[in-house]
Scaffold this motif. Sequence first.
Motif, short mmCIF file in Angstrom:
data_model
loop_
_atom_site.label_atom_id
_atom_site.label_comp_id
_atom_site.label_asym_id
_atom_site.label_seq_id
_atom_site.Cartn_x
_atom_site.Cartn_y
_atom_site.Cartn_z
N TYR A 109 -88.09 51.71 -90.19
CA TYR A 109 -87.39 50.58 -90.79
C TYR A 109 -85.91 50.90 -91.01
O TYR A 109 -85.05 50.03 -90.84
N ALA A 110 -85.61 52.17 -91.37
CA ALA A 110 -84.19 52.54 -91.55
C ALA A 110 -83.43 52.40 -90.24
O ALA A 110 -82.32 51.85 -90.21
N GLN A 111 -84.03 52.86 -89.15
CA GLN A 111 -83.36 52.75 -87.84
C GLN A 111 -83.23 51.29 -87.42
O GLN A 111 -82.22 50.90 -86.83
N LEU A 112 -84.25 50.51 -87.74
CA LEU A 112 -84.19 49.08 -87.40
C LEU A 112 -83.00 48.42 -88.11
O LEU A 112 -82.21 47.70 -87.49
N ALA A 113 -82.88 48.73 -89.42
CA ALA A 113 -81.79 48.12 -90.20
C ALA A 113 -80.44 48.59 -89.67
O ALA A 113 -79.52 47.79 -89.46
N GLU A 114 -80.34 49.90 -89.44
CA GLU A 114 -79.05 50.47 -89.04
C GLU A 114 -78.62 49.93 -87.67
O GLU A 114 -77.48 49.46 -87.50
N THR A 115 -79.52 49.97 -86.70
CA THR A 115 -79.12 49.57 -85.35
C THR A 115 -78.93 48.06 -85.26
O THR A 115 -78.08 47.58 -84.49
N THR A 116 -79.67 47.31 -86.06
CA THR A 116 -79.44 45.86 -86.09
C THR A 116 -78.03 45.59 -86.61
O THR A 116 -77.29 44.77 -86.04
N SER A 117 -77.63 46.28 -87.66
CA SER A 117 -76.28 46.06 -88.20
C SER A 117 -75.21 46.48 -87.20
O SER A 117 -74.21 45.77 -87.02
N ARG A 118 -75.42 47.61 -86.54
CA ARG A 118 -74.43 48.04 -85.52
C ARG A 118 -74.35 46.98 -84.41
O ARG A 118 -73.27 46.66 -83.91
N THR A 119 -75.50 46.43 -84.05
CA THR A 119 -75.52 45.40 -82.99
C THR A 119 -74.80 44.15 -83.48
O THR A 119 -74.10 43.48 -82.71
N ALA A 120 -74.96 43.85 -84.76
CA ALA A 120 -74.28 42.67 -85.32
C ALA A 120 -72.76 42.86 -85.23
O ALA A 120 -72.03 41.94 -84.85
N HIS A 121 -72.27 44.06 -85.55
CA HIS A 121 -70.82 44.32 -85.44
C HIS A 121 -70.37 44.28 -83.98
O HIS A 121 -69.27 43.82 -83.68
N PHE A 122 -71.23 44.75 -83.10
CA PHE A 122 -70.95 44.69 -81.66
C PHE A 122 -70.78 43.22 -81.23
O PHE A 122 -69.83 42.86 -80.53
N LEU A 123 -71.67 42.36 -81.71
CA LEU A 123 -71.56 40.93 -81.37
C LEU A 123 -70.28 40.34 -81.94
O LEU A 123 -69.59 39.56 -81.27
N ARG A 124 -69.95 40.73 -83.17
CA ARG A 124 -68.71 40.22 -83.78
C ARG A 124 -67.50 40.66 -82.94
O ARG A 124 -66.57 39.89 -82.71
N ALA A 125 -67.56 41.93 -82.49
CA ALA A 125 -66.44 42.44 -81.69
C ALA A 125 -66.33 41.70 -80.36
O ALA A 125 -65.24 41.60 -79.78
N LEU A 126 -67.44 41.17 -79.89
CA LEU A 126 -67.41 40.38 -78.65
C LEU A 126 -66.94 38.95 -78.91
O LEU A 126 -66.92 38.12 -78.01
N GLY A 127 -66.65 38.67 -80.18
CA GLY A 127 -66.11 37.35 -80.50
C GLY A 127 -67.15 36.34 -80.94
O GLY A 127 -66.85 35.14 -81.05
N VAL A 128 -68.38 36.78 -81.18
CA VAL A 128 -69.43 35.83 -81.56
C VAL A 128 -69.18 35.30 -82.97
O VAL A 128 -68.98 36.08 -83.91
N GLU A 129 -69.19 34.00 -83.08
CA GLU A 129 -68.96 33.32 -84.37
C GLU A 129 -70.25 32.64 -84.80
O GLU A 129 -71.09 32.32 -83.95
N PRO A 130 -70.39 32.34 -86.10
CA PRO A 130 -71.56 31.59 -86.53
C PRO A 130 -71.72 30.30 -85.71
O PRO A 130 -70.73 29.61 -85.44
N GLY A 131 -72.93 30.02 -85.31
CA GLY A 131 -73.20 28.80 -84.53
C GLY A 131 -73.14 29.02 -83.02
O GLY A 131 -73.67 28.21 -82.26
N ASP A 132 -72.52 30.11 -82.57
CA ASP A 132 -72.48 30.38 -81.12
C ASP A 132 -73.89 30.66 -80.60
O ASP A 132 -74.68 31.32 -81.29
N ARG A 133 -74.18 30.21 -79.39
CA ARG A 133 -75.47 30.49 -78.80
C ARG A 133 -75.41 31.82 -78.03
O ARG A 133 -74.57 31.98 -77.14
N VAL A 134 -76.30 32.73 -78.41
CA VAL A 134 -76.39 34.04 -77.74
C VAL A 134 -77.70 34.06 -76.97
O VAL A 134 -78.78 34.07 -77.58
#
Length: 500
Positions: free
Chosen positions: A29-54
């Motif tokens: 669960y710790a790895q799930l939380a950590e890597t999900t958050s890193r992936t979320a920052h990765f998406l933000r860095a790619l310019g993903v905004e709320p409401g964008d379809r991924v």
Amino acid sequence: MFLDAIASNCRANPQKNAIQFIGGEAISYAQLAETTSRTAHFLRALGVEPGDRVAVQLPKCLPFIYLHLAAMQVGAVFLPLNPGYPPAELHYFLADAGARLLFADVTKQSSLAEMISSLPALQEAIFIDADAHWTDRVGSYSAKPVSLPAKPDQTAMMLYTSGTTSRPKGALITHGNLTANIKSLHSAWGWRADDVLLHALPIFHVHGLVVALHGALHAGATADLLPGFDAVAVLDLLQSRRCSVFMGVPTMHRRLYTHAAGRRIDLSHMRLLTSGSDRLPDDLFSGYQRSFGVTLLERYGMTETGMNLSNPLHGERRVGSVGMPLPGVQARIVDPGTDTPLPNDVVGEVQISGAHVFAGYWNQPEKTAQAFTEDGWLRTGDLGSRSHDGYFTLKGRAKDLIISGGMNIYPPEVELALMTHADVAACAVVGCPDAEWGELVVAVIVPKPGAAPDADEICAHCRDRLAAYKAPRRVIFAADLPRNALGKVQKAVLRGEVCY
Ligand code: MCA
């Protein structure tokens, strides 16, 4: 919200396995939380905004799961797509959704290149090797959760469902819908932190993703994932006593039962075995009891709602019935012409309401309006009745739909593909009953004068345009089709002629 429940499981039991790929990687669960958050920052860095379809068209793999949770964490709309969609079909979904990002399997890179270049809204397509370590790609991003708390009415996912008269529609599932559904199932099915779910379903559908995977993660349980369904492997794992929950479609249960071949194999240690996505045949219900010493729990859901009705965890699981409304769900049987509620035991349309019911179809206000009654109930298009003691039984479909192996196939979609073949003058697609698959797709084709089309070539033509599971399993050539006075093909008559 559903994401908060996962976060609290991560805090409560960080070292516990959240996901274990059988024969492969396990993550806590710790790895799930950590890597999900890193992936979320990765998406933000790619310019993903709320409401964008991924959009994600990947096989069943950890990156799929991280991208799913991360997209929801940043307030984007997660759009899972069947890896079996050929480029032509994928193009429709990406264009209709106006997807901003696509994650697809690296093996598809060259076949998708041209299609992708014709999508103006798509800013980037990222090709992934599903077997490579995802952490290598996102490891440099922050492990702190992106703090964009989702609101209940915010869209979390978009799932395409086909229509009887139109191209597939994107059903908008909100964070509130997901939360309502999972809480309801948690209490009805008694999910526990010490459950181990054996997961052999695809994860691009409600069943595998929202019911099974979300169920385990919400409970703080462990999900043992198989990349696909294999009756021998599943039966071995079920016997191993490691798992407590298994969810399948009738075709999977049929294959397990057939594999047991009359032997008595004790699965009574399993806490819960469910069946859904299609009607469970009576002989399979009783055969399961005889062979495995367990009673399958049949339930009823839809992409637009998640789960609606279920047989009870404790109490009578009635053969042929999909059970009673889940907690928080209202269900009624009405006259489909007037939407007036009908008495017990009278067949009418099943209608549903509750906080789990989707927000509407993407960019389709008219279709959304048609889907609901004036007083806000969802028209399911399924026919059924309710018994005096509250059990619902499905009796057929008001809509032209084939269910094969738990997959919904809309005949008009297949007919549209067939009609693009140069030798086809007219066609009609029907579902014929099949013991293993539930129904099989059968195409009846009237060739153009002078044409002599080849059945295999016709099927190949469909596969170029549609996922393989939608392609006809049988092609019948005919001089004409049975039609009513208005010229509409009489599918019931046709079924009588071609199904055996
Ligand atoms: C595979 N094929 C199919 C299907 N699946 N054909 C028709 N219908 C299907 N469902 C094709 C393959 O392309 C292949 O064709 C051939 O059948 C044989 O493949 P096989 O290896 O035997 O199939 P499989 O890979 O073992 O798949 C069968 C399956 C799978 C395990 C039953 O279809 C499956 O996972 N179904 C579950 C679907 C599901 O999750 N539905 C939930 C929807 P060829 O060899 O010619 O290429 S959500 C829903 O319905 C609601 C919300 C709900 O209530 O759950």
